[in-house]
Design an enzyme around this catalytic site. Structure first.
Site, PDB file in Angstrom:
ATOM      1  N   CYS A  66      16.758  40.871  57.763  1.00 38.57           N
ATOM      2  CA  CYS A  66      16.806  39.795  56.763  1.00 38.57           C
ATOM      3  C   CYS A  66      15.446  39.228  56.369  1.00 38.57           C
ATOM      4  CB  CYS A  66      17.651  38.644  57.257  1.00 38.57           C
ATOM      5  SG  CYS A  66      19.318  39.098  57.723  1.00 38.57           S
ATOM      6  N   ASN A 309      19.430  43.670  53.095  1.00 36.48           N
ATOM      7  CA  ASN A 309      19.356  44.972  53.749  1.00 36.48           C
ATOM      8  C   ASN A 309      20.775  45.496  53.897  1.00 36.48           C
ATOM      9  OD1 ASN A 309      18.626  42.713  56.133  1.00 36.48           O
ATOM     10  ND2 ASN A 309      20.433  43.981  56.549  1.00 36.48           N
TER      11      ASN A 309
END
Ligand SMILES: *[C@@H]1O[C@H](CO)[C@@H](O)[C@H](O)[C@H]1NC(C)=O
Ligand SMILES: *[C@@H]1O[C@H](CO)[C@@H](O)[C@H](O)[C@H]1NC(C)=O
Ligand SMILES: *[C@@H]1O[C@H](CO)[C@@H](O)[C@H](O)[C@H]1NC(C)=O
Ligand SMILES: *[C@@H]1O[C@H](CO)[C@@H](O)[C@H](O)[C@H]1NC(C)=O
Ligand SMILES: *[C@@H]1O[C@H](CO)[C@@H](O)[C@H](O)[C@H]1NC(C)=O
Ligand SMILES: *[C@@H]1O[C@H](CO)[C@@H](O)[C@H](O)[C@H]1NC(C)=O
Length: 598
Positions: A66, A309
């Site tokens: 993240c 992601n």
């Protein structure tokens, strides 16, 4: 004192500029997958964004975690240039972002500089907490309502700071719905001004629901009651890499035991919960489009939809999580709808999060300081322009298994810093590249353990057969008539450039190796006349497995340039030479090839 007539002229010109600039609405989900059909389960996203915009089918994040990924996204700089490599201090998170000067120097500031009003609702960074949110305040936004740690990932116990005010707790309410309501409010506010706007909504869906205390537990995400009945029959696609009988991978991945039926069942339910949590996001997409439409601004607004992601669940025998270089983790959705963006179109341009800041600043009529990215093609015409074929992927640190069964090898590296869970896998430091062209679709990685991976995704889309592992033959693999042994040194050299690239060298890496500019792709580099040149390049290596980016750990940095006598490169060559000698002595192995190198 300005004369009234001149003043009026200046004012109306400024107004005209502002009015013609497009608005930008950016929706950023958390850990959304491409490979487990999340987009197929979002009907409103399909209706309003996929059918009305372009899907970028080769879009990548560059760090599958993240916080480093969001820093890459909002700065346009590779992680090795931001040095934000973790979610927590000391190597990542909000404190590190502040220390690196990024809080005062990233996209929202640059957009304000060219006349935009900027707004943000949801999760900005990690380690942005109820204690540090005001020291200093997060910069760059005219209006903001940020989720704060340690409750960021508690779906029914969000705590938020609005415009820097004291944290407010929303116990019992559903976080993605709360952040959506706040985003609608900001959208109405933005629409009430003449200036163009940049609005980000970053809900936590479909991230797992995380408690840090009393011990780390990342369980299935929670969903709104109205979505509880959905997707009861869904199963994660049983692709070749799904809990495979024969495990591939390297480092900690290759030693993972097969998942049993209890875990598989839990994991399927885990993904069902993720899909349900995304339904709130799906509804939000429709509502945003309707608000823009009602205000007459839909045709003057670019809507970006992406995630930080990707995610894996059961692939490669892994518990739910990210942090890997496999496509499950780095290949992610990106959809753009807006003026002149083809509707219902799929673009195969190779793009990365690094490129989005320059894309947005290009639309906003500004420029980006120090970017490592290149605007992505948004129109039919720009899609025809030539573009590079690589993505730079990098990672330093741990792999954290999520889910109630999550447990990986115990390791000495998980230094108990801020909230570091004790069940993470160490030795998860690697560099990788994806190269996607008409004749090839490759993944190449070099790990801190010295291991390497080469996957041919044309034949092996699940990345299960590492052609550099002894059990797999690489003899079949040729490119432009050149053998595997000729191809790998080219990839090594390309990775050498990309691992420390900056600006142009990230975009045109082959030019660093061939300054004359006659080599611009992998195929060009394969010409036999370059064989000796590539055989004698310094190679990517690590002194040891480290949790963060320490320059002294990362082997040589300079490459040889074709046709150029270069003392620096000679120095690097010597470094590599000496380091390899030291390593071979330490390993007690007399590597037979030493004479080849001298
Ligand atoms: C938004 O913030 C910028 C930078 O502080 C400022 O110039 C601009 O006037 C603000 N916009 C509004 C609507 O207050
Ligand atoms: C919910 O958030 C509040 C306020 O931040 C906090 O005091 C409380 O411990 C949290 N509850 C749980 C179950 O973590
Ligand atoms: C399945 O694996 C999990 C995690 O390793 C373990 O906790 C559980 O006991 C196993 N269940 C069975 C039925 O073997
Ligand atoms: C890790 O340590 C725990 C607790 O000490 C132990 O139960 C577990 O078997 C160990 N796991 C591995 C893979 O070594
Ligand atoms: C990490 O890699 C090193 C070097 O290859 C190895 O000695 C060590 O056992 C590995 N540690 C773990 C936890 O896998
Ligand atoms: C990255 O940051 C860490 C922690 O602040 C520091 O120790 C390290 O030297 C930095 N790396 C580089 C390459 O600057």
């Amino acid at each position: 004192m300005m004369k009234p007539a001149l003043f009026a002229l200046v004012a109306s010109a400024a107004h005209l500029v502002a009015a013609t600039k497009p608005n930008i609405l950016f929706i950023l989900t958390d850990d959304q997958d491409w490979h487990m059909q999340s987009l197929q389960h979002m009907p409103l996203l399909q209706k309003y964004l996929l059918h009305e915009g372009t899907l970028y089918s080769n879009h990548y994040c560059t760090v599958a975690l993240c916080c480093p990924s969001r820093v890459n996204l909002w700065t346009g700089r590779a992680a090795h240039n931001t040095n934000v490599t973790d979610v927590w201090a000391p190597y990542g998170g909000y404190p590190k972002i502040v220390r690196e000067g990024i809080n005062d120097n990233y996209l929202p500031h640059w957009l304000q500089d060219v006349g935009y009003n900027t707004y943000y609702s949801g999760k900005l960074w990690n380690h942005h907490t109820v204690d540090n949110y005001n020291a200093p305040y997060a910069g760059g936004f005219n209006g903001s309502d940020f989720l704060l740690d340690p409750h960021t990932y508690q779906y029914r116990n969000a705590t938020m700071t609005r415009n820097g005010g004291p944290p407010v707790n929303y116990a019992g309410e559903y976080s993605p719905d709360i952040t959506a309501e706040k985003a609608y409010g900001f959208l109405h506010e933005a629409l009430s001004h003449d200036n163009p706007f940049f609005l980000v909504h970053a809900p936590i869906a479909p991230h797992s629901n995380v408690h840090f205390f009393p011990e780390f537990l990342a369980d299935k995400p929670m969903y709104a009651d109205r979505h509880a009945h959905l997707f009861k029959d869904y199963h994660i696609p049983r692709t070749e890499n799904f809990n495979p009988e024969v495990q591939g991978g390297v480092s900690w991945v290759k030693d993972l035991p097969r998942l049993n039926d209890t875990v598989i069942e839990y994991n399927d339910e885990f993904q069902r919960a993720r899909l349900r949590s995304l339904q709130s996001v799906d509804e939000m997409v429709e509502k945003m489009v309707k608000i823009l439409d009602a205000a007459g601004q839909l045709e003057n607004t670019y809507i970006f939809y992406t995630t930080d992601n990707g995610y894996h669940i059961s692939q490669h025998r892994m518990h739910p999580g990210k942090e890997c270089g496999f496509d499950t983790d780095v290949h992610i959705p990106l959809i753009v709808r807006g003026p002149d963006v083809p509707a219902g179109h799929i673009s195969d341009a190779v793009t990365a999060h690094t490129d989005l800041v320059s894309t947005i600043m290009h639309l906003a009529g500004g420029s980006v300081p120090d970017t490592d990215g290149l605007p992505i093609p948004l129109t039919k015409e720009s899609e025809g322009e030539s573009r590079h074929e690589h993505v730079t992927i990098e990672y330093w640190g741990l792999a954290i298994p999520e889910g109630v069964f999550g447990w990986y090898a115990n390791n000495s590296m998980s230094d108990p810093g801020f909230y570091v869970p004790g069940n993470a896998a160490g030795n998860n430091t690697y560099k990788a590249i994806r190269i996607i062209g008409e004749s090839h679709n490759l993944y190449y990685s070099v790990w801190c353990t010295g291991e390497k991976e080469f996957y041919d995704l044309k034949e092996d889309s699940g990345e299960t057969r590492n052609l550099l592992a002894e059990e797999h033959s690489s003899a079949y693999y040729t490119l432009a008539g050149r053998s595997f042994d000729q191809i790998v040194p080219r990839l090594d050299a390309l990775m050498m450039v990309l691992k420390s690239c900056k600006g142009r060298s990230c975009i045109e890496p082959w030019r660093e190796l061939h300054p004359s500019g006659d080599v611009t792709s992998l195929l060009d580099s394969l010409e036999a006349k370059f064989d000796a040149f590539y055989d004698h390049q310094p190679k990517v290596s690590f002194a040891k497995c480290e949790v963060a980016y320490f320059r002294e750990n990362e082997g040589p940095f300079d490459v040889n340039r074709f046709g150029v006598e270069d003392e620096t490169a000679e120095g690097a060559w010597k470094w590599w030479h000496d380091a390899e000698l030291k390593r071979s002595v330490e390993n007690g192995a007399n590597r037979g090839k030493w004479s080849d190198w001298t």
